[in-house]
Design a protein around this motif. Sequence first.
Motif, PDB file in Angstrom:
ATOM      1  N   ALA A  47       4.906   5.925 -10.147  1.00  0.00           N
ATOM      2  CA  ALA A  47       5.401   5.266  -8.924  1.00  0.00           C
ATOM      3  C   ALA A  47       6.008   3.910  -9.271  1.00  0.00           C
ATOM      4  O   ALA A  47       7.097   3.564  -8.792  1.00  0.00           O
ATOM      5  CB  ALA A  47       4.268   5.108  -7.912  1.00  0.00           C
ATOM      6  N   LEU A  48       5.331   3.152 -10.106  1.00  0.00           N
ATOM      7  CA  LEU A  48       5.851   1.848 -10.525  1.00  0.00           C
ATOM      8  C   LEU A  48       7.179   2.016 -11.259  1.00  0.00           C
ATOM      9  O   LEU A  48       8.139   1.279 -11.005  1.00  0.00           O
ATOM     10  CB  LEU A  48       4.827   1.127 -11.407  1.00  0.00           C
ATOM     11  CG  LEU A  48       5.235  -0.235 -11.935  1.00  0.00           C
ATOM     12  CD1 LEU A  48       5.541  -1.198 -10.791  1.00  0.00           C
ATOM     13  CD2 LEU A  48       4.156  -0.807 -12.828  1.00  0.00           C
ATOM     14  N   GLN A  49       7.260   3.005 -12.135  1.00  0.00           N
ATOM     15  CA  GLN A  49       8.505   3.241 -12.863  1.00  0.00           C
ATOM     16  C   GLN A  49       9.638   3.671 -11.921  1.00  0.00           C
ATOM     17  O   GLN A  49      10.789   3.293 -12.129  1.00  0.00           O
ATOM     18  CB  GLN A  49       8.290   4.290 -13.957  1.00  0.00           C
ATOM     19  CG  GLN A  49       7.465   3.742 -15.114  1.00  0.00           C
ATOM     20  CD  GLN A  49       7.285   4.766 -16.217  1.00  0.00           C
ATOM     21  OE1 GLN A  49       6.705   5.826 -15.997  1.00  0.00           O
ATOM     22  NE2 GLN A  49       7.803   4.456 -17.388  1.00  0.00           N
ATOM     23  N   LEU A  50       9.310   4.425 -10.877  1.00  0.00           N
ATOM     24  CA  LEU A  50      10.331   4.812  -9.902  1.00  0.00           C
ATOM     25  C   LEU A  50      10.847   3.592  -9.141  1.00  0.00           C
ATOM     26  O   LEU A  50      12.047   3.465  -8.908  1.00  0.00           O
ATOM     27  CB  LEU A  50       9.772   5.844  -8.913  1.00  0.00           C
ATOM     28  CG  LEU A  50       9.653   7.263  -9.420  1.00  0.00           C
ATOM     29  CD1 LEU A  50       8.963   8.143  -8.373  1.00  0.00           C
ATOM     30  CD2 LEU A  50      11.009   7.838  -9.789  1.00  0.00           C
ATOM     31  N   VAL A  51       9.942   2.698  -8.761  1.00  0.00           N
ATOM     32  CA  VAL A  51      10.347   1.467  -8.066  1.00  0.00           C
ATOM     33  C   VAL A  51      11.284   0.651  -8.953  1.00  0.00           C
ATOM     34  O   VAL A  51      12.333   0.175  -8.498  1.00  0.00           O
ATOM     35  CB  VAL A  51       9.109   0.641  -7.645  1.00  0.00           C
ATOM     36  CG1 VAL A  51       9.496  -0.759  -7.191  1.00  0.00           C
ATOM     37  CG2 VAL A  51       8.345   1.367  -6.534  1.00  0.00           C
ATOM     38  N   VAL A  52      10.945   0.515 -10.227  1.00  0.00           N
ATOM     39  CA  VAL A  52      11.796  -0.218 -11.175  1.00  0.00           C
ATOM     40  C   VAL A  52      13.137   0.498 -11.332  1.00  0.00           C
ATOM     41  O   VAL A  52      14.194  -0.132 -11.338  1.00  0.00           O
ATOM     42  CB  VAL A  52      11.079  -0.380 -12.538  1.00  0.00           C
ATOM     43  CG1 VAL A  52      12.022  -0.910 -13.601  1.00  0.00           C
ATOM     44  CG2 VAL A  52       9.862  -1.295 -12.390  1.00  0.00           C
ATOM     45  N   GLY A  53      13.109   1.823 -11.435  1.00  0.00           N
ATOM     46  CA  GLY A  53      14.339   2.602 -11.587  1.00  0.00           C
ATOM     47  C   GLY A  53      15.257   2.487 -10.378  1.00  0.00           C
ATOM     48  O   GLY A  53      16.474   2.367 -10.524  1.00  0.00           O
ATOM     49  N   LEU A  54      14.691   2.512  -9.177  1.00  0.00           N
ATOM     50  CA  LEU A  54      15.505   2.366  -7.972  1.00  0.00           C
ATOM     51  C   LEU A  54      16.187   1.002  -7.938  1.00  0.00           C
ATOM     52  O   LEU A  54      17.341   0.881  -7.532  1.00  0.00           O
ATOM     53  CB  LEU A  54      14.658   2.580  -6.711  1.00  0.00           C
ATOM     54  CG  LEU A  54      14.238   4.027  -6.444  1.00  0.00           C
ATOM     55  CD1 LEU A  54      13.213   4.087  -5.313  1.00  0.00           C
ATOM     56  CD2 LEU A  54      15.432   4.908  -6.127  1.00  0.00           C
TER      57      LEU A  54
END
Length: 93
Positions: A47-54
């Motif tokens: 989830a954290l990586q998705l937030v960073v990716g977005l």
Amino acid sequence: MEDTNALKERIKAMMVEDLMLKVSPAEIGDDHPLFGPNSLGLDSVDALQLVVGLDKHFGMKVPDQATAKEVLKSVNTMVAAVQSGGGKPKNSV
């Protein structure tokens, strides 16, 4: 704003690349849950990586955990968030 299907493909490609998923982007359903039972099996680190990716790829800021829970439900919810003014596309995946 790019077309919805192109945006879905970019988000799926970002997920496979950034999360090192062992599935192809085509295997990720648009409405398939990303977390919880019967999901893609992502966890809090993902989830954290998705937030960073977005943020990195689309300039979209996710301000808090409650917003993240709504935005990160599925590919479709991420697409809707980006399209609703979450940011402008940046680098391609």
